[in-house]
Design an enzyme around this catalytic site. Structure first.
Site, short mmCIF file in Angstrom:
data_model
loop_
_atom_site.label_atom_id
_atom_site.label_comp_id
_atom_site.label_asym_id
_atom_site.label_seq_id
_atom_site.Cartn_x
_atom_site.Cartn_y
_atom_site.Cartn_z
N HIS A 39 9.32 0.14 4.33
CA HIS A 39 9.26 0.36 5.78
C HIS A 39 9.95 -0.78 6.52
CE1 HIS A 39 6.75 3.99 5.79
NE2 HIS A 39 6.29 3.50 4.66
N TYR A 48 0.18 -6.66 0.95
CA TYR A 48 0.87 -6.80 2.23
C TYR A 48 1.12 -8.26 2.61
CZ TYR A 48 -0.21 -1.83 2.94
OH TYR A 48 -0.32 -0.46 2.83
#
Length: 329
Positions: free
Chosen positions: A51, A319
């Site tokens: 992303h 993350y």
């Protein structure tokens, strides 16, 4: 299988999955998953591992009247809550064309800004489900992808993997549909959470974000004629003229539904309850800087919501590793 079918399979919404006990299905270290994604997409200094291309909007969330009966979480009690929302293309390639198949599934991540400087995050993507049930399994899928040469011997590692994993095969070969806008897609949170109210029984569910504008897609010829950055430009034009609205709903689990397997899609006839409405009204100032400082953590949960799927903890380790790497440049 074509490369576009191989790679459009995951999202920052769900980098890894872990089913059963950690002892039984130990996921690789966070560094390994980021390395896997860098093998697929290459290393792009300053970019997310997945992303990489996106746009940030701001607005507010208002809980529905019945939301407090689902959970005592502070943002579900009523009153406006500021939100920051990032829409994105899937691939870890900053220059990916919006209509390219590797741009899917498209992502939507929400940061709810709570009192006292706290936040809770929700991460979703535009496909209902995930190709792998566990973190270990997802790592093996990624390794099969970057270890397969389309011109090499058959069966390739990916051929062998998909022959043994029909859910992953179905996910990888789904038709690619180009949306008219980031604002005309439904987004799914593929992991299950437990929701506890002040009084009453806890329930388990998965999030869905439903566009007030409805789902709208482009035809193949129309999509091919679009600018590679048309989704961001369309959103800039749209937000200048009107607010973007989304309903946040919760699909409730029924007895027997898997809570720990994001590759298992629950039936559409499961009960759905409304949690509230997102209203996005403006672009974030200095959008590039806003994207650089955003870190979404699915495990950042307020009292009244708990992780029911073990992969949520694993994702929330991965993350920050991606965040650390992209901000060291």
């Amino acid at each position: 299988m074509r490369l576009r079918q191989i790679i459009c399979t995951a999202t920052a919404a769900c980098l890894v999955a872990l089913a059963g006990t950690v002892a039984a299905q130990q996921a690789p270290e966070p560094e390994q998953f980021v390395d896997d994604l860098n093998h697929l997409f290459g290393q792009h200094p300053g970019a997310r591992a997945v992303h990489a291309k996106g746009i940030v909007l701001e607005g507010s969330f208002m809980a529905a009247g019945g939301a407090r009966a689902i959970s005592k979480a502070i943002h579900l009690q009523g009153g406006p809550v500021p939100v920051t929302v990032r829409f994105s293309d899937f691939a870890g390639i900053p220059a990916i064309a919006d209509q390219h198949a590797m741009a899917a599934p498209y992502g939507m991540a929400i940061k709810f800004h709570l009192p006292g400087g706290l936040a809770t995050d929700l991460v979703a993507h535009s496909h209902n489900g995930f190709p792998s049930p566990t973190g270990r399994d997802f790592h093996e899928l990624l390794a099969a992808m970057y270890g397969s040469d389309p011109k090499g011997p058959k069966p390739s590692p990916l051929d062998s993997y998909l022959a043994a994993h029909p859910v992953a095969r179905a996910f990888l070969t789904q038709p690619h549909r180009v949306p008219a806008s980031y604002a005309t897609l439904t987004y799914f949170g593929v992991n299950a959470f437990e929701f506890t109210p002040e009084k009453g029984k806890a329930v388990f569910g998965r999030y869905q974000l439903r566009a007030a504008a409805g789902q709208q897609f482009l035809g193949e010829a129309e999509a091919a004629g679009k600018d590679p950055n048309f989704l961001r430009e369309e959103l800039r034009t749209r937000i200048a003229g009107e607010a973007i609205r989304y309903k946040l709903v919760l699909q409730l689990a029924a007895p027997g539904d898997r809570l720990d397997d994001p590759s298992t899609v629950w039936p559409e006839n499961r009960q759905v309850v409304e949690l509230g409405t997102l209203v996005l009204t403006r672009l974030a100032a200095d959008n590039d800087a806003a994207q650089a400082r955003l870190l979404f953590l699915p495990v950042a949960l307020p009292d009244g919501i708990n992780a029911a799927d073990p992969m949520i903890d694993v994702r929330s380790d991965v993350y920050p590793e991606s965040f650390r790497r992209r901000n060291r440049h």
